[in-house]
Design a protein around this motif. Structure first.
Motif, mmCIF file in Angstrom:
data_model
loop_
_atom_site.group_PDB
_atom_site.id
_atom_site.type_symbol
_atom_site.label_atom_id
_atom_site.label_comp_id
_atom_site.label_asym_id
_atom_site.label_seq_id
_atom_site.Cartn_x
_atom_site.Cartn_y
_atom_site.Cartn_z
ATOM 1 N N LEU A 135 0.829 -1.205 0.000
ATOM 2 C CA LEU A 135 0.000 0.000 0.000
ATOM 3 C C LEU A 135 0.864 1.255 0.000
ATOM 4 C CD1 LEU A 135 -2.728 -1.057 2.590
ATOM 5 C CD2 LEU A 135 -3.108 -0.685 0.149
ATOM 6 N N ALA A 136 1.883 1.261 0.861
ATOM 7 C CA ALA A 136 2.767 2.428 0.933
ATOM 8 C C ALA A 136 3.517 2.631 -0.376
ATOM 9 C CB ALA A 136 3.740 2.265 2.097
ATOM 10 N N ASP A 137 3.970 1.539 -0.990
ATOM 11 C CA ASP A 137 4.683 1.651 -2.272
ATOM 12 C C ASP A 137 3.777 2.219 -3.358
ATOM 13 O OD1 ASP A 137 6.973 0.656 -1.126
ATOM 14 O OD2 ASP A 137 6.772 -1.368 -1.965
ATOM 15 N N ALA A 138 2.521 1.795 -3.369
ATOM 16 C CA ALA A 138 1.576 2.321 -4.360
ATOM 17 C C ALA A 138 1.345 3.814 -4.149
ATOM 18 C CB ALA A 138 0.260 1.559 -4.283
ATOM 19 N N LEU A 139 1.303 4.241 -2.899
ATOM 20 C CA LEU A 139 1.158 5.665 -2.611
ATOM 21 C C LEU A 139 2.411 6.428 -3.032
ATOM 22 C CD1 LEU A 139 -0.584 5.443 0.863
ATOM 23 C CD2 LEU A 139 -1.584 6.378 -1.224
ATOM 24 N N ASP A 140 3.571 5.832 -2.773
ATOM 25 C CA ASP A 140 4.820 6.463 -3.208
ATOM 26 C C ASP A 140 4.824 6.687 -4.712
ATOM 27 O OD1 ASP A 140 5.992 6.664 -0.715
ATOM 28 O OD2 ASP A 140 7.061 4.756 -0.870
ATOM 29 N N ALA A 141 4.329 5.702 -5.441
ATOM 30 C CA ALA A 141 4.331 5.768 -6.908
ATOM 31 C C ALA A 141 3.168 6.574 -7.460
ATOM 32 C CB ALA A 141 4.293 4.357 -7.485
ATOM 33 N N ASP A 142 2.262 7.000 -6.562
ATOM 34 C CA ASP A 142 1.058 7.722 -6.987
ATOM 35 C C ASP A 142 0.307 6.941 -8.066
ATOM 36 O OD1 ASP A 142 -0.782 9.769 -6.877
ATOM 37 O OD2 ASP A 142 0.222 10.968 -8.414
ATOM 38 N N ASP A 143 0.215 5.615 -7.816
ATOM 39 C CA ASP A 143 -0.400 4.705 -8.785
ATOM 40 C C ASP A 143 -1.781 4.296 -8.266
ATOM 41 O OD1 ASP A 143 -1.164 2.527 -10.374
ATOM 42 O OD2 ASP A 143 0.918 1.926 -10.715
ATOM 43 N N GLU A 144 -2.821 4.948 -8.770
ATOM 44 C CA GLU A 144 -4.182 4.713 -8.294
ATOM 45 C C GLU A 144 -4.631 3.274 -8.528
ATOM 46 O OE1 GLU A 144 -7.710 6.026 -6.454
ATOM 47 O OE2 GLU A 144 -5.924 7.234 -6.854
ATOM 48 N N ASP A 145 -4.347 2.735 -9.708
ATOM 49 C CA ASP A 145 -4.766 1.369 -10.018
ATOM 50 C C ASP A 145 -4.069 0.360 -9.128
ATOM 51 O OD1 ASP A 145 -6.458 2.296 -11.995
ATOM 52 O OD2 ASP A 145 -5.013 1.970 -13.620
ATOM 53 N N ARG A 146 -2.803 0.571 -8.918
ATOM 54 C CA ARG A 146 -2.034 -0.332 -8.052
ATOM 55 C C ARG A 146 -2.545 -0.273 -6.621
ATOM 56 N NH1 ARG A 146 4.428 0.613 -7.556
ATOM 57 N NH2 ARG A 146 4.924 -0.869 -5.872
ATOM 58 N N LEU A 147 -2.834 0.916 -6.140
ATOM 59 C CA LEU A 147 -3.377 1.066 -4.789
ATOM 60 C C LEU A 147 -4.720 0.355 -4.678
ATOM 61 C CD1 LEU A 147 -3.169 2.413 -1.975
ATOM 62 C CD2 LEU A 147 -4.314 4.408 -2.961
ATOM 63 N N ALA A 148 -5.579 0.554 -5.658
ATOM 64 C CA ALA A 148 -6.898 -0.076 -5.630
ATOM 65 C C ALA A 148 -6.799 -1.593 -5.672
ATOM 66 C CB ALA A 148 -7.739 0.436 -6.796
ATOM 67 N N SER A 149 -5.831 -2.125 -6.401
ATOM 68 C CA SER A 149 -5.701 -3.578 -6.501
ATOM 69 C C SER A 149 -5.276 -4.190 -5.172
ATOM 70 C CB SER A 149 -4.697 -3.945 -7.595
ATOM 71 O OG SER A 149 -3.378 -3.570 -7.237
ATOM 72 N N VAL A 150 -4.466 -3.460 -4.404
ATOM 73 C CA VAL A 150 -4.067 -3.972 -3.086
ATOM 74 C C VAL A 150 -5.241 -3.879 -2.121
ATOM 75 C CG1 VAL A 150 -2.456 -3.746 -1.167
ATOM 76 C CG2 VAL A 150 -1.668 -3.299 -3.491
ATOM 77 N N VAL A 151 -5.946 -2.762 -2.134
ATOM 78 C CA VAL A 151 -7.126 -2.610 -1.274
ATOM 79 C C VAL A 151 -8.167 -3.679 -1.586
ATOM 80 C CG1 VAL A 151 -9.091 -1.116 -0.733
ATOM 81 C CG2 VAL A 151 -6.793 -0.148 -0.894
ATOM 82 N N LEU A 176 -6.792 6.375 2.359
ATOM 83 C CA LEU A 176 -5.361 6.084 2.450
ATOM 84 C C LEU A 176 -4.507 7.174 1.819
ATOM 85 C CD1 LEU A 176 -5.413 2.255 1.694
ATOM 86 C CD2 LEU A 176 -4.922 3.354 3.893
ATOM 87 N N ARG A 177 -5.112 8.028 1.030
ATOM 88 C CA ARG A 177 -4.379 9.141 0.431
ATOM 89 C C ARG A 177 -4.326 10.365 1.340
ATOM 90 N NH1 ARG A 177 -2.769 9.180 -4.642
ATOM 91 N NH2 ARG A 177 -3.299 7.453 -6.029
ATOM 92 N N ALA A 178 -4.921 10.274 2.515
ATOM 93 C CA ALA A 178 -4.912 11.399 3.445
ATOM 94 C C ALA A 178 -3.482 11.686 3.909
ATOM 95 C CB ALA A 178 -5.803 11.096 4.647
ATOM 96 N N PRO A 179 -3.186 12.917 4.271
ATOM 97 C CA PRO A 179 -1.841 13.260 4.743
ATOM 98 C C PRO A 179 -1.390 12.387 5.910
ATOM 99 C CG PRO A 179 -3.137 15.245 4.375
ATOM 100 C CD PRO A 179 -4.076 14.092 4.229
ATOM 101 N N GLY A 180 -0.182 11.863 5.814
ATOM 102 C CA GLY A 180 0.386 11.059 6.883
ATOM 103 C C GLY A 180 0.125 9.574 6.795
ATOM 104 N N MET A 181 -0.811 9.154 5.933
ATOM 105 C CA MET A 181 -1.142 7.740 5.854
ATOM 106 C C MET A 181 0.019 6.898 5.320
ATOM 107 S SD MET A 181 -4.198 6.667 6.891
ATOM 108 C CE MET A 181 -3.946 7.660 8.348
ATOM 109 N N ARG A 182 0.726 7.398 4.336
ATOM 110 C CA ARG A 182 1.845 6.646 3.780
ATOM 111 C C ARG A 182 2.892 6.360 4.857
ATOM 112 N NH1 ARG A 182 4.869 9.629 -0.925
ATOM 113 N NH2 ARG A 182 5.186 11.043 0.823
ATOM 114 N N GLU A 183 3.217 7.382 5.634
ATOM 115 C CA GLU A 183 4.196 7.193 6.705
ATOM 116 C C GLU A 183 3.658 6.257 7.785
ATOM 117 O OE1 GLU A 183 4.884 10.884 4.467
ATOM 118 O OE2 GLU A 183 3.125 10.091 5.523
ATOM 119 N N ALA A 184 2.361 6.393 8.074
ATOM 120 C CA ALA A 184 1.755 5.522 9.085
ATOM 121 C C ALA A 184 1.752 4.066 8.639
ATOM 122 C CB ALA A 184 0.337 5.985 9.389
ATOM 123 N N LEU A 185 1.536 3.830 7.349
ATOM 124 C CA LEU A 185 1.553 2.468 6.818
ATOM 125 C C LEU A 185 2.921 1.815 7.013
ATOM 126 C CD1 LEU A 185 -0.449 3.004 3.524
ATOM 127 C CD2 LEU A 185 -1.017 1.310 5.277
#
Length: 262
Positions: A135-151, A176-185
């Motif tokens: 999930l964090a990697d998908a957020l890093d890459a700003d990849d919406e499809d990748r994030l959705a596939s993990v969710v 999960l795109r909210a501020p701080g979520m990537r770091e929290a993940l």
């Protein structure tokens, strides 16, 4: 505004009040969730119901970078103390926050429900850690499809492709795109709710622990260990994952019957 009474705030934590009178029950949601996730769990619970939004979620303030389960326990404590809550329900992350709170204050609540506890005194297993990293990697890459596939992995196979599943994935990816979520993940997998399960031995409140088989984010072994650590606990383990998808009615009944007992 959300459905119910207007959201209030104590410190940096938002809350929503429904119902009236005693007893007062506080509800704490899971990671990336919010008030709307826990409201169905309280539909049959007597008295006043208080639903909180952890920092880092919804309209609440941000999580501090060095947050721990103590931070989350403080969020629950503030809301519970403000409203005089004597009972509590925690789901996933919320169950961990309540576990931390009652380890420090074993007499704080008269009754507890700990639904889908994800962690106790050991870090999360490899499969769960891998899911958070993905999930964090998908957020890093700003990849919406990748994030959705993990969710989408959180949706039981029989509901895959349904309108409910699409809505769930869409809402969860937004959260999960909210501020701080990537770091929290990236921080979450290394955290434990308590340093040792022995910290719960002084807890005497009747406690309902509810888990399920086959959910890598919420291993049944954690629910079993938690129920074993709490002297006055009852344990129910559903035989398959996706409890909120395929056993919601039974779950709500279990929670309300337990909390409404005198």
């Amino acid at each position: 505004m959300v459905e119910g009474r207007p959201v209030g705030r104590v410190g940096d934590v938002d809350w929503l009040l429904t119902g009236s009178g005693d007893p007062v029950t506080v509800f704490a949601h899971g990671f990336g969730g919010g008030i709307s996730d826990t409201r169905p769990l309280g539909s049959g619970v007597d008295g006043t119901r208080v639903f909180l939004s952890f920092r880092g979620h919804g309209g609440s303030g941000p999580l501090p970078p060095d947050w721990t389960y103590d931070t989350l326990a403080d969020d629950v404590r503030q809301v519970a103390d403000l409203h005089g809550a004597t009972r509590a329900v925690g789901a996933s992350l919320g169950a961990g926050a309540l576990t931390r709170l009652v380890a420090d204050e074993p007499e704080r609540f008269e009754r507890l429900v700990l639904f889908l506890p994800a962690v106790l005194d050991e870090p999360r297993p490899a499969e769960a850690r891998g899911r958070f990293v993905a999930l964090a990697d998908a957020l890093d890459a700003d990849d919406e499809d990748r994030l959705a596939s993990v969710v989408a992995l959180e949706v039981p196979a029989e509901f895959s492709g349904s309108a409910a599943a699409r809505t769930y994935v869409r809402q969860r990816t937004v959260a999960l795109r909210a501020p701080g979520m990537r770091e929290a993940l990236r921080r979450l997998p290394a955290l434990t709710a308590v340093p040792s399960a022995d910290a719960l031995r002084a807890l005497r409140a009747p406690t309902s622990v509810i888990g399920c088989v086959g959910d890598p984010l919420h291993p049944a072994s954690v629910a079993e260990a938690l129920a074993d650590a709490v002297p006055n606990a009852i344990l129910h383990v559903y035989p398959q994952p996706g409890v909120l998808w395929n056993q919601r009615g039974d779950l709500r009944r279990r929670i309300s019957e337990f909390l409404n007992s005198r």
